[in-house]
Design an enzyme around this catalytic site. Sequence first.
Site, short mmCIF file in Angstrom:
data_model
loop_
_atom_site.label_atom_id
_atom_site.label_comp_id
_atom_site.label_asym_id
_atom_site.label_seq_id
_atom_site.Cartn_x
_atom_site.Cartn_y
_atom_site.Cartn_z
N GLU A 4 0.87 -1.17 0.00
CA GLU A 4 0.00 0.00 0.00
C GLU A 4 0.91 1.22 0.00
O GLU A 4 1.51 1.57 1.02
CB GLU A 4 -0.94 -0.02 1.21
CG GLU A 4 -1.89 -1.21 1.24
CD GLU A 4 -2.83 -1.26 0.05
OE1 GLU A 4 -3.01 -0.21 -0.61
OE2 GLU A 4 -3.38 -2.33 -0.23
N CYS A 61 -1.92 9.70 2.17
CA CYS A 61 -1.46 9.18 0.88
C CYS A 61 -2.49 9.36 -0.22
O CYS A 61 -2.15 9.28 -1.41
CB CYS A 61 -1.08 7.71 1.01
SG CYS A 61 -2.41 6.65 1.64
#
Length: 532
Positions: A225, A259
């Site tokens: 991720e 993010c």
Amino acid sequence: MGVNINIPAFEATPLDDIAHIAATARSSFQSQKTKDVEWRLVQLRKLYWGLTDYTEKFQAALKKDLNKPPHDAILSEIHHLIQDLNLTLKKLKDWVKDDKDIDYPWTFSAMKPRVRKEPLGAVLVIGAYNVPLMLSLAPFIGAMAAGCTAVLKPSENAPATAMVMKEMVEKYLDPSSFFVINGAIPESTALLNEKWAKIFYTGNNTVARIVSKKAAETLTPVTLELGGRNPSFVSKSADVALAARRLLWGKTMNAGQICLSQNYVLVEREVVDDFIKYLKATYHEFYPTGAQSSEDYARIINERQFDRIKKMLDTTKGKIVLGGETDRSDLYISPTVVLLDSPDDPMMAEESFGPIWSILPYDNLEDAINTANSVDPTPLSLMTFGSKSENQKILGRVTSGGASINDAWMHGGIATLPFGGVGESGTGSYHGRASFDCFTHRRTVVEVPGWMDKLLRVRYAPLDATELKRHLWMTGSKPGFDRDGKVLSGPSYWLWLVFGLGGPSAKGALLRWMVLFASAYGAFFQWKKYQS
């Protein structure tokens, strides 16, 4: 929130202990206890109460690490995990059931084909610093639900949260199955030297390559991720004021250390001035006395990240139209927007991962789409504000891990929906059911009864061409299209499909139907004999 909460001082796990902890996790899995669904549910319920009981302590730790407001600690971390846990507790008994709704030729029905869900084994989860609680425990929940044992390595850059997680896990969860190891590069290296059933890593591309290379040595699967230079689009068809409000929220939460937040916004030139005006108005609404004096604004995690972000501001050739204030002693960078003339500006060279972002004006949507695809072909997130047709065109032409229409990264804020990247922004997904699947092996199982041996004659020596033809006919199917790719339809198609008329096998079609019936009839009596 209490004012006298004791946060343990950060302490790295002794390197000599790591091999023993990994071996214990593997041994615990091999004991088979984690395969018991009721055992898993008990552990998940205990984690629920651990998060509930430790809420104030986690709020204090997150405040210490990131100056994260207690409100945000609940919204983006603790409540997110509670939602994930609630869904998992409610659905786990259904998720673990064998999957029988699968496709296969009807001739194999007697074998009872199914897909069994099995845990992978002892797994390693490596968390990140920006949302240190949620990004560590969300995959951890998936591993627990799947029946794995797990070792968690939180980010050392959020040391207070890491220590509270260790304390909570050791207090509430099975001590031979679930572990937290704290430390930095030496401890991470020692963990990567161990054999795992899977590694789940959240962080940046540089470390992801190290993790992947190390995992490849032992053929260990990985879920990554990561992040990306996420684009957003704002056209003149959008509610520009709403777009400014939502995008500013998305880039100020956690001081932009998200993010999913936008790295830059492609704004139709006609509304650039209005967009900037609304950004300024929204900023003053959010922070009437300025972000630095607000209790609702977080800080950059450390000086290294502060210096990296500030360098982007110091080297840009663009015009700062909002913010620009920095204070290294306070790790403070104000929400900052820079108006650019070119995507080649230093502001666009890397993911900002902070409260700074760019505006790139565009004259037509096609050019804007081409710009986004050239800057980062596989970002983690995509946000678009425009007409329905514009949004659909962008969604179809710009690849991303996830997307939000008319909002900033809301697709990642729903705890039960799959979340993951694509290409450079990651591989695999988690949250909710996806977390369970992430740590689960789908094992195909069939049961072949003895009475079926007559029907399986085709596989035995001496091999027989007639048996092969019959088998291919019984288990195959005819295409619904011709050699030019045109779909067949009408009565002639159904005659051709059912009886093989018009095809090369038309001559023996009726005979094969008769052979099939006779074989099934014979197999029935074999089954009756087998049962008795």
